[in-house]
Scaffold this active site. Sequence first.
Site, PDB file in Angstrom:
ATOM      1  N   ALA A 177       1.745  22.670   8.227  1.00 50.11           N
ATOM      2  CA  ALA A 177       2.634  21.768   8.550  1.00 50.11           C
ATOM      3  C   ALA A 177       2.269  20.926   9.263  1.00 50.11           C
ATOM      4  O   ALA A 177       2.635  20.497  10.510  1.00 50.11           O
ATOM      5  CB  ALA A 177       3.062  23.233   9.387  1.00 50.11           C
ATOM      6  N   GLY A 202       1.096  -1.388   0.001  1.00 49.65           N
ATOM      7  CA  GLY A 202       0.140  -0.092   0.265  1.00 49.65           C
ATOM      8  C   GLY A 202       0.364   1.501   0.250  1.00 49.65           C
ATOM      9  O   GLY A 202       2.152   0.999  -0.491  1.00 49.65           O
ATOM     10  N   HIS A 218      21.596   2.490  32.250  1.00 49.50           N
ATOM     11  CA  HIS A 218      22.769   4.192  32.390  1.00 49.50           C
ATOM     12  C   HIS A 218      23.550   4.061  31.969  1.00 49.50           C
ATOM     13  O   HIS A 218      24.502   2.807  32.110  1.00 49.50           O
ATOM     14  CB  HIS A 218      23.154   4.799  33.311  1.00 49.50           C
ATOM     15  CG  HIS A 218      23.670   5.948  33.891  1.00 49.50           C
ATOM     16  ND1 HIS A 218      23.401   6.679  32.907  1.00 49.50           N
ATOM     17  CD2 HIS A 218      24.495   5.993  34.047  1.00 49.50           C
ATOM     18  CE1 HIS A 218      23.857   7.547  33.723  1.00 49.50           C
ATOM     19  NE2 HIS A 218      25.226   7.726  33.426  1.00 49.50           N
TER      20      HIS A 218
HETATM   21  P1  NAD Z   1      -1.772  17.318   8.908  1.00 49.78           P
HETATM   22  O1  NAD Z   1      -3.563  16.957   8.843  1.00 49.78           O
HETATM   23  O2  NAD Z   1      -1.279  15.753   9.545  1.00 49.78           O
HETATM   24  O3  NAD Z   1      -1.525  18.111   8.796  1.00 49.78           O
HETATM   25  C1  NAD Z   1      -1.612  19.498   7.690  1.00 49.78           C
HETATM   26  C2  NAD Z   1      -2.564  20.279   7.702  1.00 49.78           C
HETATM   27  O4  NAD Z   1      -2.706  21.625   6.885  1.00 49.78           O
HETATM   28  C3  NAD Z   1      -2.514  21.421   9.480  1.00 49.78           C
HETATM   29  O5  NAD Z   1      -2.047  22.115   9.734  1.00 49.78           O
HETATM   30  C4  NAD Z   1      -3.368  22.010   7.850  1.00 49.78           C
HETATM   31  O6  NAD Z   1      -3.943  23.349   9.332  1.00 49.78           O
HETATM   32  C5  NAD Z   1      -2.877  22.630   7.220  1.00 49.78           C
HETATM   33  N1  NAD Z   1      -3.561  23.798   6.312  1.00 49.78           N
HETATM   34  C6  NAD Z   1      -4.670  22.891   5.551  1.00 49.78           C
HETATM   35  N2  NAD Z   1      -5.373  23.430   4.648  1.00 49.78           N
HETATM   36  C7  NAD Z   1      -4.709  24.317   4.757  1.00 49.78           C
HETATM   37  C8  NAD Z   1      -3.998  25.965   3.731  1.00 49.78           C
HETATM   38  N3  NAD Z   1      -5.294  26.286   3.330  1.00 49.78           N
HETATM   39  N4  NAD Z   1      -3.140  26.860   3.821  1.00 49.78           N
HETATM   40  C9  NAD Z   1      -2.101  26.547   4.750  1.00 49.78           C
HETATM   41  N5  NAD Z   1      -2.057  25.768   5.424  1.00 49.78           N
HETATM   42  C10 NAD Z   1      -3.759  24.843   5.315  1.00 49.78           C
HETATM   43  O7  NAD Z   1      -1.470  16.617   6.706  1.00 49.78           O
HETATM   44  P2  NAD Z   1      -0.614  15.668   5.873  1.00 49.78           P
HETATM   45  O8  NAD Z   1       0.487  16.180   6.944  1.00 49.78           O
HETATM   46  O9  NAD Z   1      -0.696  16.048   5.143  1.00 49.78           O
HETATM   47  O10 NAD Z   1      -0.581  14.211   7.144  1.00 49.78           O
HETATM   48  C11 NAD Z   1      -2.208  13.789   6.031  1.00 49.78           C
HETATM   49  C12 NAD Z   1      -2.192  12.121   6.948  1.00 49.78           C
HETATM   50  O11 NAD Z   1      -0.884  11.402   7.010  1.00 49.78           O
HETATM   51  C13 NAD Z   1      -2.144  12.179   8.480  1.00 49.78           C
HETATM   52  O12 NAD Z   1      -3.960  11.621   8.949  1.00 49.78           O
HETATM   53  C14 NAD Z   1      -1.091  12.102   8.960  1.00 49.78           C
HETATM   54  O13 NAD Z   1      -1.213  11.465  10.279  1.00 49.78           O
HETATM   55  C15 NAD Z   1      -0.485  10.672   8.178  1.00 49.78           C
HETATM   56  N6  NAD Z   1       1.164  10.949   8.210  1.00 49.78           N
HETATM   57  C16 NAD Z   1       1.224  10.173   9.209  1.00 49.78           C
HETATM   58  C17 NAD Z   1       3.484   9.896   9.158  1.00 49.78           C
HETATM   59  C18 NAD Z   1       3.284  10.226  10.262  1.00 49.78           C
HETATM   60  O14 NAD Z   1       2.784   8.986  11.420  1.00 49.78           O
HETATM   61  N7  NAD Z   1       5.284   9.745  10.506  1.00 49.78           N
HETATM   62  C19 NAD Z   1       3.737  10.345   8.466  1.00 49.78           C
HETATM   63  C20 NAD Z   1       3.150  11.324   7.178  1.00 49.78           C
HETATM   64  C21 NAD Z   1       1.826  11.334   6.803  1.00 49.78           C
END
Ligand code: NAD
Length: 462
Positions: free
Chosen positions: A177, A40, A441
């Site tokens: 972010a 996936g 430690h």
């Molecule tokens: P996210 O939901 O984590 O963050 C998206 C961000 O975009 C938010 O902070 C939001 O406020 C901002 N945003 C939305 N519209 C906007 C606009 N018009 N202008 C400026 N900012 C805006 O989404 P993501 O980072 O795309 O990740 C997607 C999914 O994939 C999430 O659910 C995340 O948990 C998952 N993911 C997880 C991991 C991990 O666990 N390490 C890694 C990658 C992705």
Amino acid sequence: MANYDVIIIGAGPGGYVCAIRCAQLGLKTAVVEGRETLGGTCLNVGCIPSKALLHATHSLHEAEHNFAKMGLKGKSPSVDWAQMQAYKDDVVAQNTKGIEFLFKKNKIDWLKGWGSIPAPGQVRVGDEVHEARNIVIATGSQSASIPGVEIDENRVISSTGALSLAKPPKKLVVIGAGVIGLEMGSVYARLGAQVTVVEYLDAITPGMDKDVQKTLQRILKKQGLEFILGAAVQGVTTTKTKAKVTYQLTKDGTQAVLDADLVLVATGRKPFTDGLGLDALGVKLTDRGQVATDAHWATNIAGIYAIGDAIEGPMLAHKAEDEGMALAEVLAGKAGHVNYAVIPGVIYTTPEVASVGETEQTLKDAGRAYKVGKFSYMGNARAKAVFQGEGFVKILADKDTDRILGAHIIGPAAGELIHEICVAMEFGASAEDLALTCHAHPTWSEAVREAALACGDGAIHA
Ligand code: NAD
């Protein structure tokens, strides 16, 4: 007589783990997958390739910034982008082949192609219709854009495009972010790009502990990432080689434009259920387009279940895996269960960020009395040895019972350390239970114990 006990649509972490557990429990199982390889989004174009690029570029950052301090002198390595991509692709291939091996070992049939559900109990793949007593939708999610921004995977890219660029950009604007924005922003900042992250909210990493948000932003800023917060991106225009990002500041409505070579859209993901035929079947969706399920992952149509990113809850591979295993148990007549209160979240920046359970905000909102045990990595000898003394461990415990309610870590190996707290929470442990457990430690884990001590009579090295 059905061909299969279970047909699972989608071979991501939710689907493949569900399949393996179904097979282990004696169910005749098949998985439908249209990609060339199993695993996936996570294995092919998500968690795994991004970790390879994070590892490679972290190593470069260490060479450029910390080697000389440790007495390792000489020229920093130069970047062979084609080789870095080949390394990443090899890591992915090893893992996807690993799933193929596990399918063979467990006698799981891979039905190659894109599946649909013409009727309950039936799954169509190409020209063939297979029968199954149970069907599991594990089709995951896809990148979601915002109005005015069209992902073309050329100038305006999704996380998938960001993993396989022809060359690293000079100027990258990241919209959002969240986890993807910060992980991929870190990769390209370390490769020399000027990275600007534009975020709609007033803080990075929505929903995280506020101290973690501030500390992470400060550290990433030092690493060269720029942040424009409280800014709604309204549109992106492109030419053959450039892009312009228009945003509006929420505080005063002023508009501004950023120039970029590339724009990464990281504004979240949405369930991917296209082409399954759910409308015709009458499968209920939530108003956010997720497949609606009950506590045992059953949809409103008998014999059709759903797990992972396609349903509600955090879009995390390990949440999908847990649901896959638990649903397999249910389908085998056992009692499958997922404890949604203890699902860790990790951001693989340097330093890593990890959290589990309640935040101070959610506890305040619920009117619950809690105490905070916080310990800075400045007091942890091992963290200072790797130039990561800036973070902390914060444990939240019930004010009266001392039971651990949540934890937030920013620091070296946070994504590993968090599991000590997850196990403690699963066993209903108190902060004192952790504090009384001997920790070797010198380890980073000592910071977890110190934070637990800080919930009581106080940390030692603070
Ligand atoms: P996210 O939901 O984590 O963050 C998206 C961000 O975009 C938010 O902070 C939001 O406020 C901002 N945003 C939305 N519209 C906007 C606009 N018009 N202008 C400026 N900012 C805006 O989404 P993501 O980072 O795309 O990740 C997607 C999914 O994939 C999430 O659910 C995340 O948990 C998952 N993911 C997880 C991991 C991990 O666990 N390490 C890694 C990658 C992705």
